[in-house]
Design a protein around this motif. Structure first.
Motif, PDB file in Angstrom:
ATOM      1  N   THR A  86       4.955   8.001  -6.379  1.00  9.26           N
ATOM      2  CA  THR A  86       4.046   8.458  -5.328  1.00  9.26           C
ATOM      3  C   THR A  86       2.850   7.517  -5.280  1.00  9.26           C
ATOM      4  O   THR A  86       2.292   7.160  -6.319  1.00  9.26           O
ATOM      5  CB  THR A  86       3.568   9.890  -5.601  1.00  9.26           C
ATOM      6  OG1 THR A  86       4.695  10.764  -5.615  1.00  9.26           O
ATOM      7  CG2 THR A  86       2.598  10.340  -4.510  1.00  9.26           C
ATOM      8  N   TYR A  87       2.487   7.124  -4.073  1.00  3.68           N
ATOM      9  CA  TYR A  87       1.367   6.202  -3.892  1.00  3.68           C
ATOM     10  C   TYR A  87       0.095   6.983  -3.560  1.00  3.68           C
ATOM     11  O   TYR A  87       0.121   7.928  -2.771  1.00  3.68           O
ATOM     12  CB  TYR A  87       1.683   5.204  -2.779  1.00  3.68           C
ATOM     13  CG  TYR A  87       2.810   4.265  -3.143  1.00  3.68           C
ATOM     14  CD1 TYR A  87       2.562   3.070  -3.806  1.00  3.68           C
ATOM     15  CD2 TYR A  87       4.132   4.594  -2.826  1.00  3.68           C
ATOM     16  CE1 TYR A  87       3.600   2.210  -4.151  1.00  3.68           C
ATOM     17  CE2 TYR A  87       5.180   3.744  -3.172  1.00  3.68           C
ATOM     18  CZ  TYR A  87       4.896   2.548  -3.828  1.00  3.68           C
ATOM     19  OH  TYR A  87       5.931   1.711  -4.179  1.00  3.68           O
ATOM     20  N   PHE A  88      -0.998   6.561  -4.151  1.00  3.47           N
ATOM     21  CA  PHE A  88      -2.302   7.166  -3.912  1.00  3.47           C
ATOM     22  C   PHE A  88      -3.263   6.108  -3.373  1.00  3.47           C
ATOM     23  O   PHE A  88      -3.133   4.918  -3.692  1.00  3.47           O
ATOM     24  CB  PHE A  88      -2.879   7.771  -5.202  1.00  3.47           C
ATOM     25  CG  PHE A  88      -2.143   8.971  -5.699  1.00  3.47           C
ATOM     26  CD1 PHE A  88      -2.581  10.254  -5.390  1.00  3.47           C
ATOM     27  CD2 PHE A  88      -1.003   8.831  -6.479  1.00  3.47           C
ATOM     28  CE1 PHE A  88      -1.901  11.362  -5.848  1.00  3.47           C
ATOM     29  CE2 PHE A  88      -0.319   9.944  -6.943  1.00  3.47           C
ATOM     30  CZ  PHE A  88      -0.773  11.209  -6.624  1.00  3.47           C
ATOM     31  N   PHE A  89      -4.233   6.572  -2.606  1.00  6.51           N
ATOM     32  CA  PHE A  89      -5.224   5.665  -2.028  1.00  6.51           C
ATOM     33  C   PHE A  89      -6.613   6.256  -2.248  1.00  6.51           C
ATOM     34  O   PHE A  89      -6.808   7.467  -2.149  1.00  6.51           O
ATOM     35  CB  PHE A  89      -4.960   5.470  -0.531  1.00  6.51           C
ATOM     36  CG  PHE A  89      -3.554   5.027  -0.224  1.00  6.51           C
ATOM     37  CD1 PHE A  89      -3.217   3.685  -0.279  1.00  6.51           C
ATOM     38  CD2 PHE A  89      -2.567   5.958   0.073  1.00  6.51           C
ATOM     39  CE1 PHE A  89      -1.920   3.274  -0.019  1.00  6.51           C
ATOM     40  CE2 PHE A  89      -1.264   5.552   0.340  1.00  6.51           C
ATOM     41  CZ  PHE A  89      -0.940   4.206   0.280  1.00  6.51           C
ATOM     42  N   MET A  90      -7.558   5.385  -2.543  1.00  6.10           N
ATOM     43  CA  MET A  90      -8.933   5.815  -2.782  1.00  6.10           C
ATOM     44  C   MET A  90      -9.762   5.581  -1.531  1.00  6.10           C
ATOM     45  O   MET A  90      -9.841   4.460  -1.018  1.00  6.10           O
ATOM     46  CB  MET A  90      -9.537   5.046  -3.956  1.00  6.10           C
ATOM     47  CG  MET A  90     -10.902   5.550  -4.384  1.00  6.10           C
ATOM     48  SD  MET A  90     -10.820   7.140  -5.260  1.00  6.10           S
ATOM     49  CE  MET A  90     -10.466   6.582  -6.940  1.00  6.10           C
ATOM     50  N   ARG A  91     -10.389   6.650  -1.045  1.00  8.28           N
ATOM     51  CA  ARG A  91     -11.234   6.567   0.140  1.00  8.28           C
ATOM     52  C   ARG A  91     -12.705   6.734  -0.253  1.00  8.28           C
ATOM     53  O   ARG A  91     -13.024   7.350  -1.263  1.00  8.28           O
ATOM     54  CB  ARG A  91     -10.868   7.644   1.163  1.00  8.28           C
ATOM     55  CG  ARG A  91      -9.436   7.580   1.676  1.00  8.28           C
ATOM     56  CD  ARG A  91      -9.234   8.575   2.809  1.00  8.28           C
ATOM     57  NE  ARG A  91     -10.078   8.240   3.947  1.00  8.28           N
ATOM     58  CZ  ARG A  91      -9.694   7.464   4.957  1.00  8.28           C
ATOM     59  NH1 ARG A  91      -8.481   6.969   4.982  1.00  8.28           N
ATOM     60  NH2 ARG A  91     -10.520   7.217   5.955  1.00  8.28           N
ATOM     61  N   GLY A  92     -13.570   6.185   0.585  1.00 11.03           N
ATOM     62  CA  GLY A  92     -15.001   6.386   0.397  1.00 11.03           C
ATOM     63  C   GLY A  92     -15.690   5.308  -0.421  1.00 11.03           C
ATOM     64  O   GLY A  92     -16.869   5.452  -0.756  1.00 11.03           O
ATOM     65  N   MET A  93     -14.998   4.216  -0.744  1.00 11.91           N
ATOM     66  CA  MET A  93     -15.607   3.181  -1.581  1.00 11.91           C
ATOM     67  C   MET A  93     -16.483   2.248  -0.740  1.00 11.91           C
ATOM     68  O   MET A  93     -16.182   1.962   0.413  1.00 11.91           O
ATOM     69  CB  MET A  93     -14.525   2.368  -2.293  1.00 11.91           C
ATOM     70  CG  MET A  93     -13.728   3.154  -3.313  1.00 11.91           C
ATOM     71  SD  MET A  93     -12.780   2.098  -4.445  1.00 11.91           S
ATOM     72  CE  MET A  93     -11.628   1.306  -3.322  1.00 11.91           C
ATOM     73  N   LEU A 121      -0.294   4.030  -8.017  1.00  9.97           N
ATOM     74  CA  LEU A 121       1.013   4.686  -7.950  1.00  9.97           C
ATOM     75  C   LEU A 121       1.249   5.508  -9.203  1.00  9.97           C
ATOM     76  O   LEU A 121       0.795   5.159 -10.299  1.00  9.97           O
ATOM     77  CB  LEU A 121       2.139   3.679  -7.718  1.00  9.97           C
ATOM     78  CG  LEU A 121       2.383   2.566  -8.735  1.00  9.97           C
ATOM     79  CD1 LEU A 121       3.331   3.035  -9.829  1.00  9.97           C
ATOM     80  CD2 LEU A 121       2.955   1.340  -8.050  1.00  9.97           C
ATOM     81  N   ALA A 122       1.950   6.600  -8.988  1.00  9.80           N
ATOM     82  CA  ALA A 122       2.326   7.491 -10.091  1.00  9.80           C
ATOM     83  C   ALA A 122       3.846   7.462 -10.228  1.00  9.80           C
ATOM     84  O   ALA A 122       4.563   7.860  -9.313  1.00  9.80           O
ATOM     85  CB  ALA A 122       1.841   8.909  -9.809  1.00  9.80           C
TER      86      ALA A 122
END
Length: 400
Positions: free
Chosen positions: A31-38, A51-52
C-alpha cells in the motif's frame, strides 16, 4: 488483518465473517502512502511517498512497524516508546516525531519538526499521511472518497470531515492580492483594456410612480458578474448554491463599485447580509498540490465568474413628459455607472432585463422593457403607457 484495541499496534487474525474492516485491514500486499501539508524545506529532507509491505511487516512485527520512503526516510513505530517517528535512511537520525500514541500515523496529526524549518519559527506542523490518491479526498479517519464529494452538502465521510473547512476561495499568496484594485481584463476584453462587469435586472414590482415629483420606485433584483484572473477557487459544484462564499471570505475578493446614477443620494451596490456572492462553475478543476493539507479541486478565476445579487427598492429620478397627457407614454430607467476614477479600468454592460411583476398598474400599463449601454453607463428601461380609461373615470367624469 486488523489492529486490536487490547493489543495496540500488533497485527492479528480477524474473523472473515466480519464485513466492516478497519482502515488497516483494507491494505493490500503493498500500500502506498503520501504525506500532505509539507513546506518546501521539508520536501528536501523527507519523502512525500511511502509504502507498506504487509508481508514484510508481518515477518518483522516484533521489531515494530515500518513504512519505507522512496529514497530518504522511513516512518517507524518505536516498540519501546510506542511512538511514531520519521527516520533518516542515511544516518538513522529522527527527523520528525509524534508526542502522542496513535495506532497508525495516518490522518491530520501534529508532528514535531526541526525548529523554523518552514520559516515560521515553529517546531511543529500538521501533516497528513494518507493512502488516498490524487482523485480522492482523504477523510480524517483515513477513509478515501471521490474528490467530487468534497463540500457537496452531503456528509460522505464517517467523521463528516469532507464538509469541514468548505471555503470557496483558494489562496496561494493572499498577501499579494488587493481587493481595492480591479482585476486585469479577461480574454476578449483586452482591446478596451477594461474589466467588464455584466449586469442584469429582474423587476419584481413597481412600488410607486410619482409624476409631479419626478420619481419612480421599482423593486428589482440586480445581478452582476465578472471574472478575476488573479484568484482561484476550490471545490466548485454545478449547483451554484453550493458555491457561496463563506461569511469570513466574502469581503476578500474585489467587488465592483456600482452607483445608482439617477438616485439623489447616489447610493451604491452594497455587500451586506441581504446580498449574495457566489461563483458559477464554468471551467474544469485541477488537483491542488500536496503542500495543502486537504485535497481539493482548484478552478481558475479567469474561467469561473463571480456572481453578485441583491434586491433593491429605492426612489429613482424619472423625467415624466406630460405634453401628450392623457395619451402619453413614459420611460423610466435605472441608470448605473462607476466612479470617475474607475472609468478607465472598469466598464459596465447592461445585459438583460426581466419584468416579473404585474404589468397592470393603477394609471399605467407596462408596454415593454429593454436595456441600453451608453456613455459608459448601463440603463434598464421600462416603458409605460397611460390608461385613458383611468383618466376618464377619475378626472373627466367627476368634473361633469
Amino acid at each position: 488483518m486488523s489492529l486490536d484495541e487490547d493489543k495496540p499496534n500488533l497485527v492479528h487474525d480477524l474473523d472473515c465473517y466480519k464485513k466492516d474492516y478497519c482502515y488497516s485491514c483494507r491494505f493490500e500486499k503493498i500500500t502506498y502512502f503520501f504525506m500532505r501539508g509539507m513546506c518546501d524545506e521539508l520536501y528536501k529532507i523527507l519523502d512525500n511517498g511511502y509504502l507498506a509491505d504487509m508481508d514484510t511487516i508481518k515477518r518483522n512485527i516484533d521489531k515494530g512497524i515500518e513504512l519505507i520512503g522512496y529514497t530518504k526516510t522511513k516512518i517507524v513505530l518505536d516498540k519501546k516508546s510506542n511512538r511514531w517517528g520519521v527516520i533518516s535512511l542515511k544516518d538513522g537520525s529522527t527527523l520528525l516525531s509524534l508526542d502522542s500514541e496513535v495506532r497508525l500515523p495516518t490522518g491530520p496529526l501534529r508532528w514535531n519538526i526541526p525548529q523554523n524549518i518552514c520559516g515560521d519559527d515553529k517546531s511543529e506542523r500538521k501533516l497528513f499521511l494518507t493512502s488516498c490518491n490524487e482523485t480522492e479526498f482523504a477523510c480524517y479517519d483515513s477513509q478515501c472518497i471521490s474528490i467530487k464529494k468534497r463540500c457537496d452538502g452531503s456528509k460522505d465521510c464517517s467523521d463528516f470531515s469532507d464538509e469541514l473547512n468548505c471555503k470557496t476561495l483558494y489562496w496561494t499568496n493572499k498577501e499579494a492580492y488587493s481587493n481595492e484594485i480591479p482585476p486585469p481584463p479577461s480574454k476578449g476584453e483586452d482591446a478596451a483594456n477594461k474589466t467588464k462587469v455584466v449586469i442584469s435586472a429582474t423587476i419584481l414590482n413597481i412600488l410607486e410612480l410619482k409624476e409631479l415629483e419626478g420619481i419612480w420606485q421599482p423593486k428589482v433584483i440586480l445581478q452582476m458578474e465578472w471574472f478575476d484572473s488573479r484568484l482561484s477557487m476550490q471545490n466548485l459544484k454545478d449547483d451554484i448554491q453550493l458555491n457561496v462564499l463563506a461569511n469570513e471570505e466574502r469581503h476578500d475578493p474585489w467587488l465592483p463599485i456600482v452607483i445608482f446614477i439617477n438616485n439623489k443620494e447616489s447610493k451604491r451596490f452594497v455587500l451586506d447580509s441581504k446580498a449574495s456572492l457566489v461563483v458559477r462553475k464554468e471551467g474544469n478543476g485541477t488537483d491542488n498540490t500536496a503542500k495543502d493539507l486537504d485535497a481539493a479541486e482548484v478552478y481558475y478565476g479567469s474561467e469561473n465568474p463571480f456572481l453578485y445579487g441583491r434586491t433593491y427598492s429605492m426612489e429613482l429620478e424619472c423625467d415624466f413628459n406630460l405634453r401628450s397627457y392623457p395619451f402619453d407614454t413614459q420611460e423610466c430607467f435605472i441608470e448605473l455607472g462607476v466612479p470617475f476614477a474607475l472609468k478607465t479600468k472598469v466598464e459596465l454592460e447592461a445585459y438583460k432585463i426581466y419584468f416579473n411583476g404585474s404589468t397592470d398598474l393603477p394609471q399605467f400599463e407596462v408596454q415593454s422593457s429593454f436595456v441600453v449601454t451608453e456613455a459608459e453607463n448601463a440603463y434598464f428601461i421600462v416603458k409605460f403607457k397611460r390608461k385613458f380609461a383611468y383618466h376618464l373615470v377619475s378626472v373627466y367624469i367627476p368634473s361633469l
